[in-house]
Design a protein around this motif. Structure first.
Motif, PDB file in Angstrom:
ATOM      1  N   HIS A   4       0.758  -1.264   0.000  1.00  0.00           N
ATOM      2  CA  HIS A   4       0.000   0.000   0.000  1.00  0.00           C
ATOM      3  C   HIS A   4       0.777   1.296   0.000  1.00  0.00           C
ATOM      4  N   CYS A  25      -1.948  -4.598  -6.363  1.00  0.00           N
ATOM      5  CA  CYS A  25      -2.776  -3.919  -5.371  1.00  0.00           C
ATOM      6  C   CYS A  25      -2.492  -2.411  -5.354  1.00  0.00           C
ATOM      7  N   CYS A  26      -2.648  -1.792  -4.186  1.00  0.00           N
ATOM      8  CA  CYS A  26      -2.639  -0.321  -4.192  1.00  0.00           C
ATOM      9  C   CYS A  26      -1.267   0.276  -4.426  1.00  0.00           C
ATOM     10  N   PHE A  71      -5.833  -7.792  -6.090  1.00  0.00           N
ATOM     11  CA  PHE A  71      -5.682  -8.525  -4.821  1.00  0.00           C
ATOM     12  C   PHE A  71      -5.652 -10.047  -4.967  1.00  0.00           C
ATOM     13  N   CYS A 106      -3.243  -5.984   2.694  1.00  0.00           N
ATOM     14  CA  CYS A 106      -3.615  -6.761   1.501  1.00  0.00           C
ATOM     15  C   CYS A 106      -2.564  -7.774   1.077  1.00  0.00           C
ATOM     16  N   GLY A 165     -12.947  -0.566  -3.993  1.00  0.00           N
ATOM     17  CA  GLY A 165     -12.821  -1.662  -3.041  1.00  0.00           C
ATOM     18  C   GLY A 165     -12.007  -2.838  -3.530  1.00  0.00           C
ATOM     19  N   CYS A 166     -12.113  -3.905  -2.736  1.00  0.00           N
ATOM     20  CA  CYS A 166     -11.230  -5.057  -2.883  1.00  0.00           C
ATOM     21  C   CYS A 166     -11.950  -6.192  -3.604  1.00  0.00           C
ATOM     22  N   GLY A 198      -8.493   1.500  -6.350  1.00  0.00           N
ATOM     23  CA  GLY A 198      -8.210   0.180  -5.793  1.00  0.00           C
ATOM     24  C   GLY A 198      -8.315  -0.945  -6.798  1.00  0.00           C
ATOM     25  N   CYS A 199      -8.650  -2.117  -6.280  1.00  0.00           N
ATOM     26  CA  CYS A 199      -8.684  -3.313  -7.115  1.00  0.00           C
ATOM     27  C   CYS A 199      -9.855  -3.319  -8.080  1.00  0.00           C
ATOM     28  N   CYS A 236      -6.592   3.018  -2.882  1.00  0.00           N
ATOM     29  CA  CYS A 236      -7.761   3.076  -1.984  1.00  0.00           C
ATOM     30  C   CYS A 236      -7.782   4.345  -1.130  1.00  0.00           C
TER      31      CYS A 236
END
Ligand code: SF4
Ligand code: SF4
Length: 560
Positions: A269, A304-305, A322, A343, A453-454, A482-483, A525
């Motif tokens: 992240h 990811c982020c 993710f 994550c 979101g994820c 995000g994802c 995110c």
């Protein structure tokens, strides 16, 4: 009756790698989710383990309506009702999320101050304009002071937001006035970031707040400390340090890994290490070192982020979202996965033990058994980054023959920060969201959706796509982080040509006139704070009402 098996993913690269994982005997989040069904009591929030008298389980009766008698019985040992227990659980989830985003914000603030004081030589302030704007917002003297002097005051002001005990978080003043008044009236204005998280943990402990309305109200206060506090601090200071994103072209999916180069994925992240690695990976000495080990070069990709951060500012390709983290290892072509916080699945270590991949943890707060820990020191950023890259390069000769890199990779345009959207819509000299508002008023665009979101293996991976496609078909402009942003990018929705192919006539005409995709990549995110700023700008530029709730906007996190 047998449960209907859900389709694992709509992404063909993911499906391909899941088949390989299965034949290689590797466990993944998908296989673990299939064998471990979610606990039905926990799933409805009816379980409490907040004290030693529990755990207490207060599930709804199955297959019939709850009677008054049932309701009377649904209480924990301390007498907590099912509503209290569910509200406490939810408030604790908010507190954990807020703590995570805000600890990210705290770390940025710490590094920002170190840079301003000349103690972190690998970094420098890149967006002077944004720094000066923050100084103006906080009433910090600019005069003939240097950027670093101003930055020390800005950094200290924002650092104080974490431990503040009274008053209001400073960024709340950015919200529409009517919204601020409503927050005050409801008693949900956050005072200090850490205070709200701590109070959430206290209120939800045994014997404290026992009214679900009151618990949820504090949940709102804590969530506001995330969006308008820690997340916004992280976004703003990262922009000043690393540059405010502007449109940039890149590619996404596991096909960005290369057969003949040292493949390194940076995952997690917080972008400080990734920022330096992105630069150091181009160092001719390191590239020569990679060649001395038999590779043609160094191929850096994100996940990811962290991926979103270095995509937005450097155009570094993304290997996946993710649920693809273990699958990148399953390709057999990954020399190192370099991780920090959030994550990062512990399953990475198990997956890596089946191949040659090194899992390298880099953050003092996040260790993993089976991984190699190479702690990142921002004061010696370049040295830290070089040592990590060298470890990855040294691992290239260990790559085995069991390699399969999916061919899938898709073009995308990212970099739509709130400021960039402003300029693209209104032009450099009269940057404004007003043209967007006008197009909403004249009906070409029917609204704006934030889809964020994820991923979640309990639903079909990347299933959010159906919702996003439906929204743009119905002339709703979609902003993503995000994802979920990655899922749309993989499906080709983040290029300008997607407007003609997928959007309704009204939205397509606006996208074509401005030259933007119908789905905009807004960042990581924590950059959900950019969505708050975009919505606030829509209110301030007029024509649609005087509060966020007056706007035709909606938010969703469809897989979570
Ligand atoms: S706080 Fe109450 S409901 Fe929760 S575990 Fe303790 S006794 Fe049970
Ligand atoms: S969207 Fe969720 S899973 Fe993906 S990087 Fe962000 S927080 Fe992690």
């Amino acid at each position: 009756m047998a449960e209907k098996e859900i389709k694992k993913s709509i992404d063909s690269a993911t499906v391909d790698m899941l088949e390989k994982a299965s034949s290689d005997g590797v466990s993944t989040a998908f296989s673990r989710a299939a064998t471990m069904k979610p606990c039905p009591i926990g799933a409805e929030g009816s379980c409490c383990s907040n004290c030693a008298m529990g755990p207490c389980r207060v599930p709804m009766p199955r297959g019939r309506e709850e009677t008054l008698e049932d309701k009377q019985k649904r209480k924990g040992v301390c007498g907590a009702t099912a509503e209290t227990i569910a509200a406490r659980n939810f408030a604790r989830m908010i507190a954990a999320g807020t703590a995570s985003h805000c600890d990210h914000g705290r770390e940025v603030t710490k590094i920002f101050l170190a840079v301003a004081k000349g103690e972190a030589p690998g970094y420098k302030i890149k967006d002077e304009q944004k720094l000066l704007q923050l100084a103006l917002d906080f009433g910090i003297k600019i005069g003939d002071r240097s950027n670093n002097e101003i930055a020390i005051d800005v950094g200290q002001t924002l650092s104080d937001e974490f431990g503040k005990q009274e008053g209001e978080l400073l960024f709340l003043k950015r919200a529409p006035l009517k919204r601020q008044e409503l927050w005050r009236k409801q008693g949900v204005v956050p005072r200090g970031i850490d205070r709200e998280v701590t109070e959430a943990m206290h209120r939800t402990h045994m014997g404290t707040d026992q009214d679900y309305h009151s618990l949820l109200r504090h949940g709102v206060r804590t969530a506001l400390a995330d969006g308008w506090g820690g997340s916004m601090i992280a976004t703003e200071l990262q922009d000043v340090l690393f540059g405010t994103p502007s449109p940039v072209a890149s590619q996404i999916n596991l096909g960005v890994l290369k057969q003949d180069e040292v493949n390194i994925i940076i995952h997690g992240h917080e972008p400080y290490l990734a920022e330096i690695i992105a630069v150091v990976a181009q160092d001719p000495e390191l590239i020569d070192y990679a060649k001395s080990k038999g590779a043609k070069g160094i191929n850096l990709a994100g996940m990811c982020c962290t991926a979103n951060e270095i995509l937005m500012r450097h155009g570094i390709p993304i290997a996946g979202n993710f649920l693809q983290q273990e699958l990148a290892i399953v390709t057999g072509a990954l020399e190192a996965i370099v991780v920090d916080v959030q994550c990062v699945m512990q399953g990475l270590a198990d997956a890596a033990s089946c191949y040659h991949t090194k899992v390298i943890t880099t953050d003092r707060r996040a260790h993993m058994q089976g991984a190699t820990h190479m702690e990142f020191d921002e004061h010696k950023g370049t040295q830290s980054a070089k040592a990590i890259l060298k470890a990855a390069i040294d691992n290239f000769p260990n790559r085995g023959k069991n390699v399969r890199i999916p061919k899938e990779k898709t073009d995308l345009i990212a970099g739509f920060s709130h400021e960039t959207i402003n300029y693209l819509l209104g032009g450099m000299f009269r940057a404004s969201y007003r043209p967007l508002n006008d197009n909403i008023i004249n009906g070409r665009i029917r609204g704006v959706a934030g889809v964020v979101g994820c991923n979640n293996p309990r639903v079909t991976h990347d299933m959010q796509l159906a919702m996003v496609k439906e929204l743009i078909k119905n002339d709703v402009l979609v902003l993503q982080t995000g994802c979920m942003a990655m899922a749309s990018a993989k499906a080709g929705l983040m290029v300008p040509e997607a407007a003609a192919k997928y959007a309704g006539a009204g939205l397509a005409s606006v996208c074509e006139a401005v030259g933007i995709p119908p789905v905009l990549h807004v960042g990581a995110c924590i950059d959900n704070s950019r969505l708050l700023m975009a919505a606030t700008a829509m209110v301030k530029d007029g024509g649609l009402g005087d509060d966020l709730s007056d706007l035709p906007v909606v938010g969703a996190a469809p897989e979570w």
